[in-house]
Design an enzyme around this catalytic site. Structure first.
Site, PDB file in Angstrom:
ATOM      1  N   ASP A 214     -13.933  -9.304  -9.323  1.00  0.00           N
ATOM      2  CA  ASP A 214     -13.160  -9.303 -10.451  1.00  0.00           C
ATOM      3  C   ASP A 214     -11.834 -10.055 -10.448  1.00  0.00           C
ATOM      4  O   ASP A 214     -11.401 -10.419 -11.379  1.00  0.00           O
ATOM      5  CB  ASP A 214     -12.857  -7.725 -10.772  1.00  0.00           C
ATOM      6  CG  ASP A 214     -14.166  -7.206 -11.272  1.00  0.00           C
ATOM      7  OD1 ASP A 214     -15.047  -7.811 -12.021  1.00  0.00           O
ATOM      8  OD2 ASP A 214     -14.252  -5.919 -11.568  1.00  0.00           O
TER       9      ASP A 214
ATOM     10  N   LYS B 175     -18.777   2.047  -9.079  1.00  0.00           N
ATOM     11  CA  LYS B 175     -18.098   0.981  -8.281  1.00  0.00           C
ATOM     12  C   LYS B 175     -17.443   1.601  -7.225  1.00  0.00           C
ATOM     13  O   LYS B 175     -17.139   0.952  -6.262  1.00  0.00           O
ATOM     14  CB  LYS B 175     -16.974   0.385  -9.352  1.00  0.00           C
ATOM     15  CG  LYS B 175     -17.619  -0.797 -10.319  1.00  0.00           C
ATOM     16  CD  LYS B 175     -16.580  -1.486 -10.990  1.00  0.00           C
ATOM     17  CE  LYS B 175     -17.002  -2.532 -11.693  1.00  0.00           C
ATOM     18  NZ  LYS B 175     -15.864  -3.493 -12.229  1.00  0.00           N
TER      19      LYS B 175
HETATM   20  P1  NAP Z   1     -10.847   2.345 -17.287  1.00  0.00           P
HETATM   21  O1  NAP Z   1     -10.689   2.419 -15.762  1.00  0.00           O
HETATM   22  O2  NAP Z   1     -10.973   3.522 -18.096  1.00  0.00           O
HETATM   23  O3  NAP Z   1      -8.945   2.097 -17.432  1.00  0.00           O
HETATM   24  C1  NAP Z   1      -8.408   2.053 -18.777  1.00  0.00           C
HETATM   25  C2  NAP Z   1      -6.933   2.203 -18.643  1.00  0.00           C
HETATM   26  O4  NAP Z   1      -6.248   2.267 -19.785  1.00  0.00           O
HETATM   27  C3  NAP Z   1      -6.328   3.489 -18.135  1.00  0.00           C
HETATM   28  O5  NAP Z   1      -5.196   3.433 -17.386  1.00  0.00           O
HETATM   29  C4  NAP Z   1      -6.131   4.183 -19.313  1.00  0.00           C
HETATM   30  O6  NAP Z   1      -5.058   5.218 -19.278  1.00  0.00           O
HETATM   31  C5  NAP Z   1      -5.666   3.301 -20.327  1.00  0.00           C
HETATM   32  N1  NAP Z   1      -5.803   3.560 -21.427  1.00  0.00           N
HETATM   33  C6  NAP Z   1      -7.015   3.916 -22.288  1.00  0.00           C
HETATM   34  N2  NAP Z   1      -6.916   4.203 -23.637  1.00  0.00           N
HETATM   35  C7  NAP Z   1      -5.603   4.250 -23.682  1.00  0.00           C
HETATM   36  C8  NAP Z   1      -4.470   4.353 -24.830  1.00  0.00           C
HETATM   37  N3  NAP Z   1      -5.089   4.710 -26.084  1.00  0.00           N
HETATM   38  N4  NAP Z   1      -3.382   4.272 -24.696  1.00  0.00           N
HETATM   39  C9  NAP Z   1      -2.747   3.744 -23.353  1.00  0.00           C
HETATM   40  N5  NAP Z   1      -3.580   3.696 -22.359  1.00  0.00           N
HETATM   41  C10 NAP Z   1      -4.886   3.754 -22.504  1.00  0.00           C
HETATM   42  O7  NAP Z   1     -11.192   1.139 -17.622  1.00  0.00           O
HETATM   43  P2  NAP Z   1     -11.535  -0.365 -16.923  1.00  0.00           P
HETATM   44  O8  NAP Z   1     -12.583  -0.386 -16.341  1.00  0.00           O
HETATM   45  O9  NAP Z   1     -10.180  -0.635 -16.265  1.00  0.00           O
HETATM   46  O10 NAP Z   1     -11.467  -1.390 -18.261  1.00  0.00           O
HETATM   47  C11 NAP Z   1     -10.535  -1.570 -19.064  1.00  0.00           C
HETATM   48  C12 NAP Z   1     -10.670  -2.495 -20.138  1.00  0.00           C
HETATM   49  O11 NAP Z   1     -10.901  -3.775 -19.327  1.00  0.00           O
HETATM   50  C13 NAP Z   1     -12.018  -2.387 -20.983  1.00  0.00           C
HETATM   51  O12 NAP Z   1     -11.652  -2.849 -22.306  1.00  0.00           O
HETATM   52  C14 NAP Z   1     -12.938  -3.543 -20.065  1.00  0.00           C
HETATM   53  O13 NAP Z   1     -13.755  -3.813 -21.412  1.00  0.00           O
HETATM   54  C15 NAP Z   1     -11.992  -4.593 -19.774  1.00  0.00           C
HETATM   55  N6  NAP Z   1     -12.673  -5.265 -18.723  1.00  0.00           N
HETATM   56  C16 NAP Z   1     -12.858  -6.621 -18.782  1.00  0.00           C
HETATM   57  C17 NAP Z   1     -13.340  -7.314 -17.746  1.00  0.00           C
HETATM   58  C18 NAP Z   1     -13.650  -8.749 -18.083  1.00  0.00           C
HETATM   59  O14 NAP Z   1     -14.412  -9.393 -17.022  1.00  0.00           O
HETATM   60  N7  NAP Z   1     -13.256  -9.363 -18.726  1.00  0.00           N
HETATM   61  C19 NAP Z   1     -13.580  -6.566 -16.388  1.00  0.00           C
HETATM   62  C20 NAP Z   1     -13.421  -5.098 -16.490  1.00  0.00           C
HETATM   63  C21 NAP Z   1     -12.841  -4.616 -17.536  1.00  0.00           C
HETATM   64  P3  NAP Z   1      -5.458   6.747 -18.430  1.00  0.00           P
HETATM   65  O15 NAP Z   1      -5.534   6.282 -17.024  1.00  0.00           O
HETATM   66  O16 NAP Z   1      -4.176   7.326 -18.778  1.00  0.00           O
HETATM   67  O17 NAP Z   1      -6.419   7.143 -19.160  1.00  0.00           O
END
Ligand code: NAP
Length: 280
Positions: free
Chosen positions: A106, A70
């Protein structure tokens, strides 16, 4: 039916096998009776540039972009939309006369289920500061939120997140220990962390939601399971609860509309996705 005239669309990612995008888009294409097909296109990070050159050679009409491309794809495109610039990532690429145009749908997807809700929902607390949080911040900006409070666990990442947005955006960053003071005034709580996602379905990012006001909306971007533990907690308190399915549907619908230049059957896409998720 795929013939010699069928136009090509697809999704690039690594891995791509579990992507629901082909189901989402091919259902709409079939419903519209168009001569298109949407394919999963596995592209490893070291092959991204070659893949884009190949897409030009085979006249691919457009493609979705997912993890891990991305951000890496941005310098390979000729034009980037303001939305993709603000979010710092591209999830949709369309072919134009002047080359590849990248955008990000998004935030449109995130906003879709909120459009019908009370516009006075203006204080947002966002859990997580990763890729999805960026689309949520862009959505909250469009919504006209007066306060956007992003909660993360890593101070350096939080600071980098803050400085990547314009100074005049009412955005502040916080660690999780600040939550007890943030929650009582939140109108909208959004979980963008993967906490609670399948298979960890018994986990919630918050132990309790009793600090939230009775009119707060709880929005979890996760769509497996439906509802998540967090949304079950919200429902138990009688709060409005929104899951991530509609965001997924609507970001896809916005992309397909861009490629096809015509309205797309959102209900068909939603139904196809629900059916695919039910099999998981
Ligand atoms: P990402 O870039 O990896 O970001 C995840 C975030 O969550 C980071 O800030 C991470 O913190 C934090 N995190 C992860 N595990 C954690 C924990 N145990 N405790 C506290 N913070 C935690 O992932 P993303 O692409 O943003 O996606 C995140 C979620 O959104 C996923 O579940 C994905 O399926 C969902 N999503 C849904 C859609 C939709 O269309 N519905 C679209 C996009 C994403 P650090 O940075 O400190 O590691």
């Amino acid at each position: 039916m795929i013939t010699g005239t069928t136009k090509l669309l697809g999704v690039i990612g690594h891995p791509i096998a579990h992507s629901l995008s082909p189901v989402l888009h091919n259902a709409a294409i079939a419903h519209l009776g168009l001569d298109y097909v949407y394919l999963p296109l596995p592209v490893s990070p070291d092959q991204l540039q070659q893949a884009i050159a190949g897409f030009e050679a085979i006249d691919l009409q457009g493609f979705s972009v997912t993890i891990p491309h991305k951000q890496a794809i941005v310098p390979l495109l000729q034009e980037i939309s303001p939305a993709a610039k603000a979010i710092g990532a591209v999830n949709t690429v369309a072919r134009t006369d002047s080359g590849w145009f990248g955008t990000n749908t998004d935030a449109i997807g995130f906003l879709a289920p909120l459009r019908e809700l009370d516009r006075s929902k203006q204080r947002a607390v966002i859990l997580g500061n990763g890729g999805a949080a960026r689309a949520v911040v862009a959505g909250c900006q469009e919504l006209g939120c007066t306060e956007i409070q992003v909660v993360g666990r890593d101070r350096a990442k939080l600071e980098a997140f803050r400085t990547s947005w314009p100074n005049d955006l009412p955005l502040t960053v916080h660690t999780w220990s600040d939550l007890p003071t943030l929650l009582p005034s939140a109108d909208l709580l959004v979980n963008t962390t993967p906490i609670g996602m399948h298979p960890d379905i018994d986990r919630s990012p918050l132990e309790a939601l009793d600090r939230l006001s009775a009119t707060a909306i709880v929005y979890d971007l996760i769509y497996t399971p439906r509802p998540t533990k967090l949304l079950q907690q919200a429902q138990a308190r009688g709060l409005e609860a929104i899951d991530g399915l509609e965001m997924l549907v609507q970001q896809g619908a916005a992309a397909l509309e861009l490629w096809l230049k015509q309205p797309v059957p959102v209900a068909v896409m939603r139904q196809a996705l629900e059916a695919a998720l039910a099999k998981h």
